[in-house]
Scaffold this active site. Structure first.
Site, mmCIF file in Angstrom:
data_model
loop_
_atom_site.group_PDB
_atom_site.id
_atom_site.type_symbol
_atom_site.label_atom_id
_atom_site.label_comp_id
_atom_site.label_asym_id
_atom_site.label_seq_id
_atom_site.Cartn_x
_atom_site.Cartn_y
_atom_site.Cartn_z
ATOM 1 N N GLY A 100 -13.277 5.477 1.898
ATOM 2 C CA GLY A 100 -13.212 4.532 3.008
ATOM 3 C C GLY A 100 -13.042 3.146 2.428
ATOM 4 O O GLY A 100 -13.085 2.954 1.200
ATOM 5 N N GLY A 102 -14.001 0.250 0.816
ATOM 6 C CA GLY A 102 -15.227 -0.066 0.098
ATOM 7 C C GLY A 102 -15.374 -1.507 -0.306
ATOM 8 O O GLY A 102 -16.472 -1.950 -0.650
ATOM 9 N N ARG A 103 -14.294 -2.271 -0.276
ATOM 10 C CA ARG A 103 -14.390 -3.700 -0.605
ATOM 11 C C ARG A 103 -13.392 -4.530 0.210
ATOM 12 O O ARG A 103 -12.897 -5.545 -0.231
ATOM 13 C CB ARG A 103 -14.175 -3.927 -2.094
ATOM 14 C CG ARG A 103 -12.862 -3.398 -2.657
ATOM 15 C CD ARG A 103 -12.724 -3.813 -4.109
ATOM 16 N NE ARG A 103 -11.555 -3.220 -4.742
ATOM 17 C CZ ARG A 103 -11.125 -3.553 -5.934
ATOM 18 N NH1 ARG A 103 -11.759 -4.481 -6.644
ATOM 19 N NH2 ARG A 103 -10.070 -2.975 -6.468
ATOM 20 N N ASP A 265 -5.369 8.490 -0.909
ATOM 21 C CA ASP A 265 -5.878 7.342 -0.163
ATOM 22 C C ASP A 265 -5.106 6.074 -0.494
ATOM 23 O O ASP A 265 -5.311 5.040 0.157
ATOM 24 C CB ASP A 265 -7.374 7.140 -0.411
ATOM 25 C CG ASP A 265 -7.704 6.957 -1.878
ATOM 26 O OD1 ASP A 265 -7.464 7.900 -2.656
ATOM 27 O OD2 ASP A 265 -8.199 5.878 -2.262
#
Length: 485
Positions: A100, A102-103, A265
């Site tokens: 997902g 994440g940053r 991803d």
């Protein structure tokens, strides 16, 4: 009007906050994202603003102030909700359900002046539910590298996201792959879409074909608009995605670019290149060049990029099988090689100066070119630039004149492969009308800029930033890339 479309009245003078943000993704519901808060940074220094992109947003670069970028994309004032996308993915062949954003997050969606929907996605804006113990931040060098990659690829003809802004944020970060402590930044990426192959893979993992259907309808409606009214739109969508991804892989290969982390991803559902971490441009033609130090077995090496993209498309079939007939999926992927070869041949011929050539000649010339580059270790980018720099009508007179004023190629008789290449190039020139020589010279010059974004070049502009906080070499390099110098 949704919350995403409502500007904060106190910030309405900021042109970024006054844009007509749409809630296209938000309207699908919170099965696809989480609302998040951005990090509060101790410092905000605008290091990069992409003024050339502003007119596409209907904004005048002369009116937009540096502080407007900082308020919108560094302090994140006046923009809610901010959305961290949920997705999974195959990472180095292993499925990971813990991924997902994440940053980063989806800052907002806007339409450009041509009516196309674009996403503003941040990188380095802080922790999200998917940070997995990380700090959610981006190093300044990482931001610099992404700005450079996006500009270099765009001007080499690659379908890529672009960097709208980069702000230094005043934090000290510790990283295993950079001298630490190192400086921090937050970057805004302008891309076709935030939706990835892994967005669909997550829904398959959760056994939610209903959400897959909703998302696929959204993707076709927004990003494959010419297919939306077609009866077989789902099959046509997949076939078009295969074509886009095959062409993208060919564009990377012709540009001499190694993405380095082609996990699912990191594959966009619109077939656009994005997310530039440990990438590298090849110095010479080494098919098995590895850009990422952690790619221990060379899964994502330079020559594997087309096959990995094809494999990722095949894995995407699993979630799409809930909607698209398996025979249509099979038919769609079957044309990957055809699309790839056509695009790669076209791009490489242009690097060699030709818009088109008869197929037998084109194939022979490309094969000899790659054979020579592989065996000689002559610089990949340097060879094509030297072709452009030294091209002359005298090359039609005899094979020995081809590139004979360049110091990087063998003298006649020293290399059988290069001699054969010169003989063939000389023959091709003589098969063409003499009035096409100017077109060949122009094609060579356009497709083979002098500046190549090799790692030593990036380090040469990074050192002044580290040592003296001198950004001028960085801006000069961007200018060289954009002007094809």
């Amino acid at each position: 009007m949704t919350l995403a479309q409502t500007p904060n009245s106190k910030n309405s003078s900021n042109p970024f906050l006054s844009l007509n943000y749409e809630s296209a993704l938000e309207s699908l519901g919170d099965d696809y994202y989480d609302e998040v808060a951005a990090e509060e940074f101790p410092q905000h220094i605008l290091r990069w603003r992409h003024d050339a992109l502003l007119p596409r947003l209907g904004l005048d670069p002369q009116v937009v102030k540096d502080e407007d970028f900082i308020t919108a994309f560094g302090k994140f004032e006046g923009r809610k909700p901010l959305l961290a996308m949920r997705y999974h993915g195959y990472q180095f062949g292993e499925y990971n359900p813990l991924l997902g954003d994440g940053r980063g997050f989806l800052y907002g969606q806007v339409r450009t002046t041509d009516g196309q929907l674009y996403d503003f996605g941040t990188k380095g804006s802080g922790r999200t539910p998917y940070s997995r113990g990380g700090d959610g931040l981006l190093t300044l060098k990482g931001g610099v590298r992404e700005v450079l990659a996006a500009e270099a690829l765009h001007h080499l003809g690659v379908r890529t996201s672009r960097c709208l802004s980069m702000i230094e944020t005043g934090l000290s970060l510790w990283r295993g792959d950079e001298p630490s402590p190192t400086r921090s930044s937050v970057m805004v990426r302008m891309s076709n879409s935030h939706i990835r192959f892994g967005t669909f893979e997550r829904l398959h993992y959760l056994q939610r074909p209903d959400l897959t259907q909703k998302l696929l309808d959204h993707v076709i409606k927004e990003y494959y608009q010419d297919l939306d009214a077609q009866e077989d739109k789902y099959a046509l969508f997949y076939a078009e995605l295969v074509k886009r991804v095959a062409e993208l892989a060919a564009q990377w290969m012709a540009a001499g670019f190694c993405h380095a982390v082609l996990n699912t991803d990191n594959m966009s559902i619109t077939g656009e290149s994005f997310d530039y971490g440990p990438y590298a441009f090849i110095a010479n033609y080494n098919p098995y060049f590895i850009a990422a130090y952690f790619d221990y077995y060379g899964r994502y090496c330079y020559i594997h990029q087309p096959s990995v993209c094809q494999l990722n498309l095949e894995m995407l079939q699993e979630p799409l099988k809930a909607i698209i007939d398996k025979d249509d999926l099979k038919s769609g992927i079957a044309k990957f090689d055809e699309y790839y070869q056509a695009e790669y041949s076209s791009l490489m011929l242009k690097k060699l100066g030709f818009v088109e050539l008869p197929n037998p000649q084109a194939k022979e010339l490309l094969n000899l070119t790659i054979e020579f580059l592989t065996n000689s270790k002559v610089g990949y980018h340097e060879f094509f630039y030297e072709m452009a720099r030294t091209f002359s009508s005298k090359w039609r007179d005899e094979p020995g004149f081809v590139m004979n004023t360049s110091d990087i190629v063998p003298v006649p008789g020293a290399s059988g492969i290069f001699d054969d290449w010169c003989i063939l190039y000389h023959k091709i020139l003589n098969d063409l009308d003499g009035d096409r020589l100017n077109t060949i010279a122009q094609t060579l010059a356009f497709h083979n800029p002098k500046t190549a974004l090799l790692r030593p070049v990036i380090e040469s502009i990074w050192e002044p930033i580290v040592q003296e906080d001198n950004w001028q070499p960085f801006y000069d390099l961007v200018q060289q890339i954009q002007s094809r110098q």
